[in-house]
Write an enzyme that holds these catalytic residues in place. Structure first.
Site, PDB file in Angstrom:
ATOM      1  CG  ASP A 159      -1.927   1.101   1.219  1.00  0.00           C
ATOM      2  OD1 ASP A 159      -2.587   1.277   0.190  1.00  0.00           O
ATOM      3  OD2 ASP A 159      -2.037   1.810   2.241  1.00  0.00           O
TER       4      ASP A 159
ATOM      5  CB  CYS B  64      -5.472   6.518  -0.852  1.00  0.00           C
ATOM      6  SG  CYS B  64      -4.183   7.453   0.003  1.00  0.00           S
TER       7      CYS B  64
END
Length: 323
Positions: free
Chosen positions: A199, A261
């Site tokens: 991530d 994100c």
């Protein structure tokens, strides 16, 4: 919002007025009005004005906050009992906790982050939610981290990482070691992690809560941190190196999930495309769990995108690879 950022949102098809609910993951029933998230097991949506930090359930370690899209990135790994998992950018720890929660009383999770203070937050979460027995945490650069899991049967015949010279590379600092997290060490090249989560660090432009912080930080700093071309070029190189190293530490037949994100193509599809062009053993995989997720296809086949308008979550890009 400043004009430069409004243009950025418009270029990426995002309405800045979209309302994004908050999410929590339940580990026990609580007496609170919650809306169950139908497409993500164990998740509930709560209104933004509710402070979970004031609730008894939160203080007792029964709930924790995590965006549903972030939960999807973890779910995409398809965690199985006994897996040895690497979370290469582990801080601040919500995904790490979910991985351990799914793993249960077997296998291990290795969390790595370059920021000591952020990794300390991970350690606090592990202790609060009693999830640390099968986890170890290292302060280390995720682009060069090289410690692999050693299976229990190999333990007696191998020296621990403290006894080894790591080819003159900086030694990662062990800051947490669960009693059942396995022996830390180097192993043969054909032994690696069963699952890897990357991530990656990004501009966070898809995170509503992150963008909102610039109300206090100042909107001029948003243009410097998010829109500056020099910074994003450096960030793209970091993302590619994190993905490469995570894949290097993956065993043959194992799965890796890459996520950010960010809403930009440069930090997502472009990184995946370049990585695939340089790694012939990498293959993009369909994410089976995503059949009923409220997301849309990414700009490349088999990749996914969550965004406020489609998913009512923060923005998130997800790609899954098999080695």
């Amino acid at each position: 919002l400043p004009e430069a950022f409004l243009k950025f949102l418009d270029d990426n098809g995002l309405d800045p007025s979209i309302y994004i609910p908050r999410y929590i993951r339940i580990e026990a029933e609580i007496k609170c009005r919650l809306e169950k998230v139908a497409w993500m097991s164990g998740f509930y949506s709560i209104h933004s004005h509710i402070s979970i930090a004031d609730s008894k359930a939160y203080r007792e370690g029964k709930i924790y906050g995590i965006d549903a899209a972030s939960g999807a990135a973890v779910t995409a790994l398809d965690v199985c009992a006994g897996d040895h998992i690497l979370d290469l950018c582990a801080a601040p720890g919500a995904k790490l906790c979910m991985l351990l929660d799914l793993l249960g009383s077997s296998g291990s999770v290795t969390g790595v982050d370059i920021a000591r203070h952020r990794l300390a937050a991970c350690r606090t979460m592990l202790q609060k939610y009693l999830l640390g027995d099968h986890c170890r945490l290292f302060v280390a650069d995720g682009t060069t981290f090289s410690l692999l899991p050693i299976r229990y049967m190999e333990w007696k015949s191998r020296r621990t990482w403290k006894e080894r010279k790591l080819n003159n590379k900086p030694r990662p600092e062990l800051v947490y070691y669960g009693r059942h997290s396995g022996v830390v060490g180097l192993s043969k090249e054909d032994i690696g992690y069963d699952k890897v989560l990357v991530d990656a660090e990004c501009t966070h432009d898809g995170s509503f809560r992150h963008v909102k912080k610039f109300e206090n930080w100042g909107w001029t700093s948003l243009e410097r941190r998010v829109l500056d071309a020099k910074r994003t070029d450096t960030l793209n190189e970091l993302q590619l190196q994190l993905l490469k190293n995570g894949f290097r530490l993956l065993r043959m037949g194992g799965s890796l999930v890459y996520s950010t994100c960010s809403l930009t193509v440069a930090q997502n599809e472009d990184i995946v495309e370049q990585f695939l062009s340089e790694n012939s053993s990498a293959e993009l995989q369909e994410i089976e769990a995503a059949k009923h997720w409220p997301c849309r296809s990414g700009g490349m086949s088999k990749t996914l995108r969550f965004d406020p308008s489609t998913s009512q979550t923060s923005g998130l890009f997800v790609a899954k690879f098999m080695k």
